[in-house]
Every structure is written in C-alpha cells, then in structure tokens.
Design a protein around this motif. Structure first.
Motif, short mmCIF file in Angstrom:
data_model
loop_
_atom_site.label_atom_id
_atom_site.label_comp_id
_atom_site.label_asym_id
_atom_site.label_seq_id
_atom_site.Cartn_x
_atom_site.Cartn_y
_atom_site.Cartn_z
N CYS A 1 0.83 -0.96 -0.02
CA CYS A 1 -0.13 0.04 -0.05
C CYS A 1 0.53 1.29 0.01
CB CYS A 1 -0.99 0.18 1.18
SG CYS A 1 -2.26 -1.05 1.01
N GLY A 2 2.07 1.15 0.30
CA GLY A 2 2.99 2.17 0.40
C GLY A 2 2.74 2.96 1.93
N VAL A 3 2.61 4.29 1.94
CA VAL A 3 2.56 5.35 2.91
C VAL A 3 1.30 4.72 3.63
CG1 VAL A 3 2.32 7.66 3.59
CG2 VAL A 3 3.74 6.94 1.71
N LYS A 4 1.25 4.83 4.78
CA LYS A 4 -0.03 4.33 5.52
C LYS A 4 -1.10 5.33 5.60
CE LYS A 4 -1.15 2.25 10.07
NZ LYS A 4 -0.47 1.89 11.42
N SER A 5 -2.26 5.26 4.89
CA SER A 5 -3.14 5.98 5.00
C SER A 5 -4.49 5.12 4.47
CB SER A 5 -3.02 7.20 4.16
OG SER A 5 -3.14 6.82 2.68
N GLN A 6 -5.57 5.70 4.96
CA GLN A 6 -6.86 5.07 4.50
C GLN A 6 -7.10 5.02 3.09
OE1 GLN A 6 -9.94 6.32 7.44
NE2 GLN A 6 -9.72 4.22 8.21
N ARG A 7 -6.80 6.25 2.50
CA ARG A 7 -7.10 6.51 1.33
C ARG A 7 -6.40 5.49 0.17
NH1 ARG A 7 -5.40 12.08 -0.71
NH2 ARG A 7 -3.15 10.98 -0.55
N TYR A 8 -5.00 5.21 0.56
CA TYR A 8 -4.27 4.33 -0.29
C TYR A 8 -4.62 2.83 0.02
CZ TYR A 8 -1.01 7.90 -1.20
OH TYR A 8 -0.56 9.19 -2.05
N THR A 9 -5.18 2.68 1.35
CA THR A 9 -5.79 1.16 1.55
C THR A 9 -6.94 0.93 0.78
OG1 THR A 9 -4.65 1.38 3.88
CG2 THR A 9 -6.42 -0.36 3.66
N ILE A 10 -7.68 2.20 0.71
CA ILE A 10 -9.07 1.71 -0.06
C ILE A 10 -8.65 1.27 -1.52
CG2 ILE A 10 -11.13 2.91 -0.78
CD1 ILE A 10 -11.30 4.03 1.88
N VAL A 11 -7.93 2.21 -2.11
CA VAL A 11 -7.48 2.05 -3.47
C VAL A 11 -6.90 0.65 -3.78
CG1 VAL A 11 -5.81 2.83 -5.28
CG2 VAL A 11 -7.02 4.56 -3.81
N PHE A 12 -5.98 0.22 -2.78
CA PHE A 12 -5.48 -1.15 -3.00
C PHE A 12 -6.57 -2.38 -2.91
CE2 PHE A 12 -3.31 -4.50 -0.19
CZ PHE A 12 -2.73 -5.18 -1.26
N ASN A 13 -7.34 -2.06 -1.84
CA ASN A 13 -8.65 -2.99 -1.72
C ASN A 13 -9.52 -3.05 -2.90
OD1 ASN A 13 -9.15 -4.57 0.44
ND2 ASN A 13 -10.73 -3.39 1.41
#
Length: 153
Positions: A1-13
């Motif tokens: 996911c890279g840098v820890k953030s909910q936005r990146y986690t949602i994109v990854f998910n």
C-alpha cells in the motif's frame, strides 16, 4: 500500500476486489453470459478465490501485518464500498458481451488475425469436433477372452 493512509488502503483494496471479481468473469471466455454457472464444482477456483479474499482481509485488518504493508484497518462501510466498487467489473463485463463484434477490431494486440483467418480457424475446429463425435459414436470392438487368457474367436 505504500504510505500508511486509509485512502491508499481503499485504493489497494478496490484494486484487489476488482481482480477477485474479474477472476469470476474470466471463468467464461466464449461469449457465455452466466459466469456463475458451475462455479461450485471448481474447487481449485474456489480455494484461490476465497484464499485471495482471506489474505486481503488479513493484510488490511491485522495490526502489525497491515503496518508492514503500509495499510490501515478499514471500517465496515469502507469494506462495503471497496467490495461494491470491485463488483462493478461483473456488470461491465456483462454489458461488453452485447457490443457488436464489428465495434471491436482485432489489432496486433489480439494476434493480428483478420476475419478470414478467424473463420478458417473456426471451421477447422468445427470439423475436428465433428470427427471426434463421429469417432466416439462408432461402436468399439470388444475383446472376448477365454478363461485361460487367450483371445476367443
């Protein structure tokens, strides 16, 4: 996911769930509309599908593991949004089946075959299928053996 953030986690998910639902779409490639037909009889497919989902849940929700992958945990609403966006590949695939064949050119990315070459391949395949059916439809001779193992006449 890279840098820890909910936005990146949602994109990854969302990306992972687009892939999961695309696996379901990819089960039927010969212009068949019901991609769910027979899904329960393919154990290896189900293992891979549910394995992917379980690993994704673990990567996102387990503290420490999610940190190692730069993810943060998501709440139920965020999970539902991710799954819903991933599911969009199912109706999009369904709609693509109704596009006229003429709208989709087979360029070099698809092997560069022209329509005459495709027709020739289809005819050859149909002839081979007919030959297979004819061969299996003919009765096969049975061997009768005597009790001592010699061939009976």
């Amino acid at each position: 996911c890279g840098v820890k953030s909910q936005r990146y986690t949602i994109v990854f998910n969302v990306f992972v769930f687009l892939q999961v639902f695309n696996e379901v779409n990819a089960r039927k490639i010969h212009n068949e509309l019901n991609m769910f037909q027979g899904i329960m009889y393919n154990n290896m497919f189900l293992i891979v599908l549910f394995g992917t989902i379980i690993v994704q849940i673990l990567l996102v929700q387990i503290p420490g593991l999610n940190t190692a992958f730069g993810c943060t945990d998501l709440d139920v609403y965020q999970w539902l949004v991710c799954i819903g966006l991933g599911f969009t590949s199912i109706p999009i695939n369904f709609l693509i089946h109704f596009l006229p064949y003429e709208w989709i050119s087979l360029g070099s990315w698809a092997g560069g075959l022209d329509e005459a070459a495709i027709d020739e391949v289809l005819e050859t395949t149909e002839e081979a299928d007919k030959t297979d059916v004819e061969m299996t439809a003919q009765p096969q001779p049975t061997m009768v053996r005597n009790p001592d193992g010699t061939e009976a006449s």
